[in-house]
Scaffold this motif. Sequence first.
Motif, PDB file in Angstrom:
ATOM      1  N   GLY A 180       9.206  56.998 -63.586  1.00  0.00           N
ATOM      2  CA  GLY A 180       8.243  55.931 -64.754  1.00  0.00           C
ATOM      3  C   GLY A 180       6.459  55.793 -64.640  1.00  0.00           C
ATOM      4  N   VAL A 181       5.416  56.511 -63.436  1.00  0.00           N
ATOM      5  CA  VAL A 181       4.576  56.640 -63.004  1.00  0.00           C
ATOM      6  C   VAL A 181       3.950  57.291 -64.792  1.00  0.00           C
ATOM      7  CG1 VAL A 181       2.486  57.266 -62.227  1.00  0.00           C
ATOM      8  CG2 VAL A 181       5.056  56.687 -60.942  1.00  0.00           C
ATOM      9  N   SER A 182       2.786  56.569 -64.979  1.00  0.00           N
ATOM     10  CA  SER A 182       2.109  57.182 -66.185  1.00  0.00           C
ATOM     11  C   SER A 182       0.446  56.327 -65.456  1.00  0.00           C
ATOM     12  CB  SER A 182       2.006  55.644 -67.389  1.00  0.00           C
ATOM     13  OG  SER A 182       2.074  54.698 -66.520  1.00  0.00           O
ATOM     14  N   THR A 183      -0.299  57.316 -66.562  1.00  0.00           N
ATOM     15  CA  THR A 183      -2.306  57.778 -66.119  1.00  0.00           C
ATOM     16  C   THR A 183      -2.592  56.818 -66.877  1.00  0.00           C
ATOM     17  OG1 THR A 183      -2.101  59.858 -66.563  1.00  0.00           O
ATOM     18  CG2 THR A 183      -1.227  59.285 -64.489  1.00  0.00           C
ATOM     19  N   VAL A 184      -3.847  56.411 -66.632  1.00  0.00           N
ATOM     20  CA  VAL A 184      -5.016  55.821 -67.797  1.00  0.00           C
ATOM     21  C   VAL A 184      -6.122  56.966 -67.267  1.00  0.00           C
ATOM     22  CG1 VAL A 184      -6.239  54.239 -68.103  1.00  0.00           C
ATOM     23  CG2 VAL A 184      -3.787  54.053 -67.871  1.00  0.00           C
ATOM     24  N   MET A 185      -6.223  57.616 -68.300  1.00  0.00           N
ATOM     25  CA  MET A 185      -8.121  58.033 -67.919  1.00  0.00           C
ATOM     26  C   MET A 185      -9.594  56.909 -68.949  1.00  0.00           C
ATOM     27  SD  MET A 185      -7.103  61.111 -66.649  1.00  0.00           S
ATOM     28  CE  MET A 185      -5.434  59.870 -65.854  1.00  0.00           C
ATOM     29  N   PHE A 194     -16.415  58.148 -63.335  1.00  0.00           N
ATOM     30  CA  PHE A 194     -15.266  58.385 -64.342  1.00  0.00           C
ATOM     31  C   PHE A 194     -14.043  58.065 -63.756  1.00  0.00           C
ATOM     32  CE2 PHE A 194     -11.327  60.102 -66.313  1.00  0.00           C
ATOM     33  CZ  PHE A 194     -11.462  59.686 -67.223  1.00  0.00           C
ATOM     34  N   ILE A 195     -13.644  57.309 -64.094  1.00  0.00           N
ATOM     35  CA  ILE A 195     -12.740  57.120 -63.081  1.00  0.00           C
ATOM     36  C   ILE A 195     -10.901  56.717 -63.823  1.00  0.00           C
ATOM     37  CG2 ILE A 195     -11.230  54.159 -61.769  1.00  0.00           C
ATOM     38  CD1 ILE A 195     -14.617  53.530 -61.856  1.00  0.00           C
ATOM     39  N   SER A 196     -10.224  57.020 -62.385  1.00  0.00           N
ATOM     40  CA  SER A 196      -8.630  56.920 -63.406  1.00  0.00           C
ATOM     41  C   SER A 196      -7.624  56.795 -62.716  1.00  0.00           C
ATOM     42  CB  SER A 196      -8.335  58.279 -63.680  1.00  0.00           C
ATOM     43  OG  SER A 196      -7.781  59.720 -62.397  1.00  0.00           O
ATOM     44  N   LYS A 197      -6.271  56.185 -63.133  1.00  0.00           N
ATOM     45  CA  LYS A 197      -5.204  55.266 -62.349  1.00  0.00           C
ATOM     46  C   LYS A 197      -3.745  56.214 -62.864  1.00  0.00           C
ATOM     47  CE  LYS A 197      -5.033  51.284 -65.597  1.00  0.00           C
ATOM     48  NZ  LYS A 197      -5.395  49.781 -65.159  1.00  0.00           N
ATOM     49  N   ALA A 198      -2.954  55.649 -61.770  1.00  0.00           N
ATOM     50  CA  ALA A 198      -1.563  55.821 -62.055  1.00  0.00           C
ATOM     51  C   ALA A 198      -1.183  54.346 -61.433  1.00  0.00           C
ATOM     52  CB  ALA A 198      -1.169  56.475 -61.580  1.00  0.00           C
ATOM     53  N   VAL A 199       0.153  54.348 -62.363  1.00  0.00           N
ATOM     54  CA  VAL A 199       0.384  53.512 -62.418  1.00  0.00           C
ATOM     55  C   VAL A 199       1.708  53.091 -62.789  1.00  0.00           C
ATOM     56  CG1 VAL A 199       0.967  50.588 -63.892  1.00  0.00           C
ATOM     57  CG2 VAL A 199      -1.326  51.979 -64.230  1.00  0.00           C
ATOM     58  N   LEU A 235       0.509  63.644 -59.281  1.00  0.00           N
ATOM     59  CA  LEU A 235       0.109  63.388 -61.105  1.00  0.00           C
ATOM     60  C   LEU A 235      -0.842  63.018 -61.009  1.00  0.00           C
ATOM     61  CD1 LEU A 235       2.114  63.449 -63.906  1.00  0.00           C
ATOM     62  CD2 LEU A 235       2.719  61.711 -63.238  1.00  0.00           C
ATOM     63  N   LEU A 236      -1.547  62.334 -61.166  1.00  0.00           N
ATOM     64  CA  LEU A 236      -2.930  62.305 -61.327  1.00  0.00           C
ATOM     65  C   LEU A 236      -4.068  63.205 -61.415  1.00  0.00           C
ATOM     66  CD1 LEU A 236      -4.328  59.521 -62.943  1.00  0.00           C
ATOM     67  CD2 LEU A 236      -5.148  58.696 -59.884  1.00  0.00           C
ATOM     68  N   HIS A 237      -4.008  63.766 -59.707  1.00  0.00           N
ATOM     69  CA  HIS A 237      -4.962  64.632 -60.089  1.00  0.00           C
ATOM     70  C   HIS A 237      -4.345  65.921 -61.877  1.00  0.00           C
ATOM     71  CE1 HIS A 237      -6.565  64.749 -56.182  1.00  0.00           C
ATOM     72  NE2 HIS A 237      -5.748  63.568 -55.578  1.00  0.00           N
ATOM     73  N   THR A 276       4.271  56.672 -54.338  1.00  0.00           N
ATOM     74  CA  THR A 276       2.900  56.830 -54.290  1.00  0.00           C
ATOM     75  C   THR A 276       2.123  57.952 -54.185  1.00  0.00           C
ATOM     76  OG1 THR A 276       2.793  53.867 -53.954  1.00  0.00           O
ATOM     77  CG2 THR A 276       0.595  54.921 -53.724  1.00  0.00           C
ATOM     78  N   GLY A 277       3.424  58.317 -53.210  1.00  0.00           N
ATOM     79  CA  GLY A 277       2.080  60.146 -52.460  1.00  0.00           C
ATOM     80  C   GLY A 277       2.698  60.994 -53.995  1.00  0.00           C
TER      81      GLY A 277
END
Length: 243
Positions: A83-88, A123-128, A175-177, A169-170
């Motif tokens: 259920g990890v999502s990413t935000v660009m 540019f900053i991205s994140k995983a939630v 996934l974020l990469h 988290t790992g």
Amino acid sequence: MIQINNRAMRIVPYTVVWFAAKPNLWGCLLKYYKQSKSSETVPGYRKEDFFTKIIDITVPVPAIEANFDKNTTYEIRRALKDGVSTVMGTDIKPFIDFYNAFAVTKGLKKINKEFYKYKPHLFISKAVYQDQDIVMHAYIRDHSSQRVRLLHSASLFRNENDSQLRAVTGRANRLLHFEDIRFFKQLGFKIYDLGGYAYNTSDAELLKINKFKDSFGGSLLQETDYLPISLTLLSFLKKTFRL
């Protein structure tokens, strides 16, 4: 090429120049060249080798993913199932707060307000995960060379002893990469730079980071950092006199 104006010891102005073809001889007093393509010795500079891992993102996404090791591919799929999502794209201030909290846990140097000087290129991205930001990446983007370079990566969770959350988290980081790569590829960038590689190191922590970067495939690239004599002298004086 990217140029960032800065100050050494809050007094002496200098410019950080990223991804230049070759240092300017007359810049040896005021310009610090990062990851230059040149390998020549240039008068007025201290030359240092810099290694990094880069990924060619001009090829189709399946071809990029095919170079990932099997565990990385599995972890990316597992992160999605978790259920990890990413935000660009996110603001600088939340990233600084997030990174500095991470830095405290790792004994790293905190980011200060100088980081805002990179804003036009950032540019900053994140995983939630479960409404919590657990991983963040900060990049600089060089449109002239169509290259993106990871500046900082940070992960943070409330309970360091929660082994399950650590595992999530790992996976979220991988996934974020992958999502970052796909995003930058869509924008037309050609090179995804993982932000350095500890070449020929015996340090266990650095070897672990190298292994993580190797898991995405790519190729090892040698570039050069050129430190101007003025900053070299200032650094020496600061250490000598503890300024």
